[in-house]
Design an enzyme around this catalytic site. Structure first.
Site, mmCIF file in Angstrom:
data_model
loop_
_atom_site.group_PDB
_atom_site.id
_atom_site.type_symbol
_atom_site.label_atom_id
_atom_site.label_comp_id
_atom_site.label_asym_id
_atom_site.label_seq_id
_atom_site.Cartn_x
_atom_site.Cartn_y
_atom_site.Cartn_z
ATOM 1 C CG HIS A 1 3.591 -4.131 -2.151
ATOM 2 N ND1 HIS A 1 2.977 -5.362 -2.114
ATOM 3 C CD2 HIS A 1 3.521 -3.647 -0.891
ATOM 4 C CE1 HIS A 1 2.562 -5.608 -0.873
ATOM 5 N NE2 HIS A 1 2.892 -4.583 -0.106
ATOM 6 C CG HIS B 1 6.505 -3.295 2.957
ATOM 7 N ND1 HIS B 1 6.342 -4.309 3.876
ATOM 8 C CD2 HIS B 1 5.337 -3.244 2.270
ATOM 9 C CE1 HIS B 1 5.140 -4.843 3.737
ATOM 10 N NE2 HIS B 1 4.495 -4.211 2.775
ATOM 11 C CD GLU B 2 4.118 0.172 0.999
ATOM 12 O OE1 GLU B 2 3.508 -0.443 0.100
ATOM 13 O OE2 GLU B 2 3.860 0.016 2.213
ATOM 14 N N GLY C 1 1.750 2.871 4.660
ATOM 15 C CA GLY C 1 2.275 2.804 3.306
ATOM 16 C C GLY C 1 1.324 2.012 2.427
ATOM 17 C CB CYS D 1 1.770 -6.765 4.042
ATOM 18 S SG CYS D 1 1.397 -6.320 2.339
ATOM 19 C CG LEU D 2 -2.526 -2.109 4.599
ATOM 20 C CD1 LEU D 2 -2.934 -0.832 3.877
ATOM 21 C CD2 LEU D 2 -3.205 -2.210 5.943
ATOM 22 C CD GLN E 1 -0.213 -2.919 -0.647
ATOM 23 O OE1 GLN E 1 0.363 -1.856 -0.511
ATOM 24 N NE2 GLN E 1 -0.523 -3.702 0.380
HETATM 25 NI NI NI Z 1 2.560 -4.470 1.910
#
Ligand code: NI
Length: 196
Positions: free
Chosen positions: A165, A161-162, A74, A119-120, A79
């Site tokens: 963000h 989660h996204e 995702g 998370c990236l 991001q």
């Molecule tokens: Ni994330």
């Protein structure tokens, strides 16, 4: 769904997939393009998308490629430095990529579940997050068509989660105080080690 799920990558106690050097290099290059903890855009509220044009579809295309290279499942536009209410995800490794534009959670189940998330934007951090197991989300696709997604388990978790963000919310805000403190310390140490 396994107890251990990670919306944006493989978890720490899963056997790492056998990665060839080329895949690893591509992943590292992709990760370098992802905004990290400390970048103010990760704390901002993203702007709704009002033009469903080629530029938007190009953003979706770029984000999909980056998510693929980063081995994530995702990715949200902030991001990659874009203040747009846009996210992409792909739950099954070879499944289709979904793009959700201006997503809104219309309904979420009272039933919740705790699982570990990564998370990236938070390298090497994994914290436990409790979320509703089922959600119904209204959104548009990259062509402006209205879509309704009914998701459960990992897919529901990734979407939530996204969407977080897009509202400047990170998993750090959704875990226990102890796990947050530990994670922030690890992030700072990692940062210091890379600067040194
Ligand atoms: Ni994330």
């Amino acid at each position: 769904m396994a107890e251990h799920v990670d919306p944006e990558g493989p978890g720490p106690d899963e056997a790492p997939p056998p990665l060839d050097p080329e895949t690893l290099a591509r992943r590292d290059e992709a990760l370098r393009q992802v905004r990290r903890f400390g970048d103010p855009i990760l704390r901002a509220t993203a702007r709704p998308v009002d033009r469903f044009d080629d530029a938007l579809r190009e953003e979706v295309h770029q984000m999909t490629a980056l998510m693929h290279d980063a081995l994530g499942i995702g990715l949200a536009a902030p991001q990659v430095g874009i203040s747009h209410r846009l996210l992409v995800y792909r739950v099954a490794p070879d499944g289709p990529v979904a793009a959700l534009v201006n997503p809104q959670v219309e309904w979420s189940s009272r039933e919740e579940e705790v699982a570990e998330e990564g998370c990236l934007s938070l390298p090497a951090v994994h914290v436990e997050v409790k979320r509703p197991v089922h959600v119904r989300v209204r959104a548009r696709d990259e062509h402006g068509e209205e879509i309704l997604v009914e998701a459960s388990g990992l897919e529901a978790r990734v979407i939530q989660h996204e969407i977080d963000h897009l509202d400047g919310v990170l998993v750090l805000d959704r875990t226990s105080r102890d796990q947050r403190k530990q994670a922030v310390r690890a992030l700072r140490e990692r940062e210091a080690a890379q600067v040194a």
